[in-house]
Design a protein around this motif. Structure first.
Motif, short mmCIF file in Angstrom:
data_model
loop_
_atom_site.label_atom_id
_atom_site.label_comp_id
_atom_site.label_asym_id
_atom_site.label_seq_id
_atom_site.Cartn_x
_atom_site.Cartn_y
_atom_site.Cartn_z
N GLU A 1 70.40 -39.57 11.94
CA GLU A 1 69.15 -38.67 11.70
C GLU A 1 69.52 -38.31 10.04
OE1 GLU A 1 70.83 -39.01 14.40
OE2 GLU A 1 69.20 -39.63 15.84
N ILE A 2 70.48 -38.08 9.71
CA ILE A 2 70.78 -37.46 8.42
C ILE A 2 71.29 -38.45 7.51
CG2 ILE A 2 70.68 -35.03 9.25
CD1 ILE A 2 73.76 -35.09 9.14
N ASN A 3 71.97 -39.46 8.17
CA ASN A 3 72.66 -40.64 7.37
C ASN A 3 71.56 -41.42 6.39
OD1 ASN A 3 73.77 -42.88 6.37
ND2 ASN A 3 75.11 -43.40 8.01
N TYR A 4 70.43 -41.61 7.36
CA TYR A 4 69.38 -42.33 6.66
C TYR A 4 68.59 -41.36 5.44
CZ TYR A 4 68.71 -46.52 9.67
OH TYR A 4 69.19 -47.40 10.15
N GLY B 1 65.38 -30.30 12.58
CA GLY B 1 65.72 -31.90 12.30
C GLY B 1 64.62 -32.53 11.61
N TRP B 2 63.56 -31.74 11.09
CA TRP B 2 62.59 -32.39 10.30
C TRP B 2 62.96 -32.25 8.72
CZ3 TRP B 2 58.74 -35.42 12.09
CH2 TRP B 2 58.49 -35.40 13.52
N TRP B 3 62.56 -33.26 8.00
CA TRP B 3 62.81 -33.14 6.62
C TRP B 3 61.32 -32.98 5.94
CZ3 TRP B 3 63.83 -38.29 3.52
CH2 TRP B 3 63.83 -38.12 2.32
N HIS B 4 61.33 -31.87 5.05
CA HIS B 4 60.15 -31.37 4.50
C HIS B 4 59.89 -32.57 3.23
CE1 HIS B 4 60.00 -28.04 6.73
NE2 HIS B 4 61.02 -27.52 6.38
N LEU C 1 53.77 -33.22 4.67
CA LEU C 1 54.12 -33.95 5.73
C LEU C 1 55.68 -33.71 5.98
CD1 LEU C 1 52.57 -37.48 4.95
CD2 LEU C 1 52.02 -36.05 6.89
N ASP C 2 56.17 -33.56 7.19
CA ASP C 2 57.59 -33.82 7.53
C ASP C 2 57.92 -35.21 8.00
OD1 ASP C 2 57.41 -31.24 6.65
OD2 ASP C 2 57.60 -30.24 8.94
N ALA C 3 59.25 -35.37 7.94
CA ALA C 3 59.78 -36.93 8.47
C ALA C 3 61.12 -36.69 9.12
CB ALA C 3 60.01 -37.73 7.21
N GLN C 4 61.20 -37.65 10.12
CA GLN C 4 61.95 -37.55 11.12
C GLN C 4 62.56 -38.98 11.51
OE1 GLN C 4 62.01 -35.63 15.33
NE2 GLN C 4 63.12 -34.25 14.33
N LEU C 5 63.84 -39.39 11.32
CA LEU C 5 64.20 -40.69 11.81
C LEU C 5 63.70 -41.04 13.32
CD1 LEU C 5 65.43 -43.02 10.56
CD2 LEU C 5 67.63 -42.28 12.05
N SER C 6 63.11 -42.01 13.63
CA SER C 6 62.61 -42.49 14.83
C SER C 6 63.27 -43.62 15.48
CB SER C 6 61.20 -42.75 14.76
OG SER C 6 60.70 -42.90 16.17
N LYS C 7 63.59 -43.88 16.46
CA LYS C 7 64.37 -45.15 17.13
C LYS C 7 63.72 -45.48 18.43
CE LYS C 7 69.05 -44.01 15.40
NZ LYS C 7 70.39 -43.87 15.73
N TRP D 1 60.20 -44.27 10.90
CA TRP D 1 60.23 -42.75 10.57
C TRP D 1 59.04 -42.10 11.24
CZ3 TRP D 1 63.57 -40.12 7.77
CH2 TRP D 1 64.50 -40.72 6.88
N ALA D 2 59.29 -40.97 11.70
CA ALA D 2 57.94 -40.43 12.58
C ALA D 2 57.52 -39.23 11.53
CB ALA D 2 58.37 -39.70 13.79
N TYR D 3 56.47 -38.94 11.41
CA TYR D 3 55.74 -37.85 10.71
C TYR D 3 55.11 -36.81 11.41
CZ TYR D 3 56.75 -40.75 6.51
OH TYR D 3 57.03 -41.67 5.68
N ASN D 4 55.42 -35.72 10.82
CA ASN D 4 54.46 -34.32 11.32
C ASN D 4 53.58 -33.66 10.23
OD1 ASN D 4 54.02 -32.36 12.86
ND2 ASN D 4 55.24 -31.14 11.90
N TYR D 5 52.30 -33.67 10.45
CA TYR D 5 51.23 -33.39 9.47
C TYR D 5 50.84 -31.85 9.54
CZ TYR D 5 46.75 -32.67 7.28
OH TYR D 5 45.40 -32.22 6.88
N HIS D 6 51.29 -30.84 8.53
CA HIS D 6 50.87 -29.75 8.65
C HIS D 6 49.14 -29.56 8.15
CE1 HIS D 6 54.78 -27.77 8.94
NE2 HIS D 6 55.37 -29.29 8.11
N PRO D 7 48.36 -29.32 9.26
CA PRO D 7 46.86 -29.28 8.93
C PRO D 7 46.69 -27.73 8.30
CG PRO D 7 47.37 -28.98 11.13
CD PRO D 7 48.72 -29.17 10.53
N LEU D 8 46.59 -27.32 7.23
CA LEU D 8 46.55 -25.96 6.48
C LEU D 8 45.09 -26.19 6.25
CD1 LEU D 8 49.97 -25.33 4.49
CD2 LEU D 8 49.25 -24.76 7.01
#
Length: 426
Positions: free
Chosen positions: A164-167, A244-247, A291-297, A304-311
């Motif tokens: 998850e952080i190696n990538y 666990g999410w990368w901004h 957008l935040d990103a997190q490794l997805s398996k 990569w999975a993404y999380n959107y911030h709907p501001l």
């Protein structure tokens, strides 16, 4: 200094854009040439004159001899090949510092075209790195530590970390070794919210946010009018991971040239080993999460999975830029910081260290965990910590008794002056 230069270039850009907009020429390629020429002029003004660096346009040449799509502006060093009877050049990928795709008006179709060109240059860079060049990953180790709290001894140590952080490390390293990739639109999306929605819509139209559009493929900066979307790849912009999410992507509605100069000077500093003047403006950029990103398996598949911030527009408008200040620190934290800075990495199992900390009424394990969480220090391995910042560490106490610690001498002086001014009798 950076803010002042960026403001001057912004004023020039606005004035000259108005001049170009007033031209009555209707020939599309000529119109494009004018706006691209203005971009090259602005970039040339942002580069210190004593460097062996120039701004050209033309094509990037990969290690296999193949050429990129034509690029509107390329910041280069070394020697390229002029194309006969034109003003264009072919420049080898190993001497390309940054590439720019320039659009008079930036909307969805223009984003799509620019993304294709940016990915082509990214793949050329990857092929060049894989050809066996010598890699100096120190800037990425430092950025990775600020993001994750881990500062391994070597790339082998990184590979021992969870995927998850190696990538994330290898994505950040790829960006360190790649040319800076920027999309510049003079017009187009009218505001910050419009740019965010436009990019999100484009990414979703590609078959899902994770379908071939991982963080490594994202441009470093997208500019439309006065608005920008920035990739937080650690060179130099970064933020600690959260749950666990990368901004990965953030947005900004201020002067985008300030961000561009920060990115460019950081890239030049990594390339030439020079220390460029940093900004001494205590008011930092207001960066809204996008957008935040997190490794997805899924089985053997990794993406990569993404999380959107709907501001909303109001939420972003009501958000104030943060003001820089050194890290607040207790006397025990300052003691630990200075000890590591002077003597090197600390084994947290060391009996003398634990005894001294406990004599101050502090639990050493809680102390270290808190300092890592605040990115004052970082783990080298399961038992050893080190400083994150290189260079001289400054620590002290204000008249109020509040302690502080920082490695940023450039901002410390104006901050102290401001704080002391607050305490002067009126």
């Amino acid at each position: 200094m950076i803010t002042n230069i960026a403001d001057l270039l912004r004023d020039l850009m606005v004035k000259e854009t108005e001049n170009l907009d007033a031209q009555t020429i209707s020939h599309g390629p000529t119109i494009g040439d004018m706006y691209e020429g203005l971009a090259r002029d602005l970039l040339d003004r942002a580069i210190p004159a004593d460097l062996d660096v120039r701004v050209v346009d033309g094509f990037v040449e990969g290690v296999d001899g193949k050429l990129s799509p034509q690029m509107d502006a390329i910041i280069v060093t070394g020697v390229g090949k002029p194309l006969p009877y034109t003003d264009h050049f072919v420049w080898p990928i190993h001497d390309v510092i940054a590439v720019f795709e320039v659009k008079k008006t930036l909307y969805g179709e223009d984003l799509a075209d620019a993304f294709v060109k940016m990915r082509a240059v990214k793949r050329m860079s990857e092929a060049y790195v894989e050809s066996g060049i010598k890699v100096t990953p120190r800037p990425t180790f430092q950025a990775f530590a600020k993001m994750t709290g881990h500062y391994p001894k070597s790339i082998v140590g990184v590979d021992a970390l969870p995927d998850e952080i190696n990538y994330i490390f290898h994505t950040m390293l790829a960006d360190q070794l790649s040319p800076l990739r920027v999309i510049l639109g003079y017009h187009g999306y009218a505001d910050e919210l419009g740019l965010r929605k436009g990019l999100l819509s484009y990414l979703q139209d590609q078959g899902g946010l994770a379908a071939g559009f991982g963080p490594a493929s994202m441009p470093n900066l997208i500019i439309a009018r006065s608005n920008a979307i920035l990739k937080m790849d650690g060179h130099p912009y970064t933020a600690p991971m959260h749950d666990g999410w990368w901004h990965v992507l953030v947005s900004n509605p201020e002067n985008p040239l300030r961000i561009l100069i920060e990115l460019l000077w950081n890239k030049l500093g990594e390339r030439f080993g020079d220390v460029f003047p940093s900004d001494d403006n205590l008011e930092l950029e207001r960066l809204a999460p996008f957008l935040d990103a997190q490794l997805s398996k899924e089985g053997d598949r990794v993406g990569w999975a993404y999380n959107y911030h709907p501001l909303s527009k109001e939420e972003m408008q009501n958000s104030s830029p943060p003001s820089w200040s050194p890290e607040s620190a207790s006397s025990v934290q300052i003691m630990v910081q200075l000890h590591i800075a002077r003597r090197g990495p600390l084994d947290v199992r060391d009996s003398a260290f634990r005894k001294q900390v406990m004599s101050e009424g502090v639990d050493p394990d809680i102390l270290i965990a808190d300092m890592v969480e605040r990115r004052m220090i970082a783990w080298i391995d399961d038992h050893t910590v080190r400083t994150i910042e290189s260079g001289t560490l400054f620590a002290g106490f204000m008249p109020s008794g509040d302690g502080f610690v920082t490695a940023d001498a450039n901002l410390l002086s104006p901050w102290m002056n401001r704080e002391l001014d607050k305490r002067k009798p009126k």
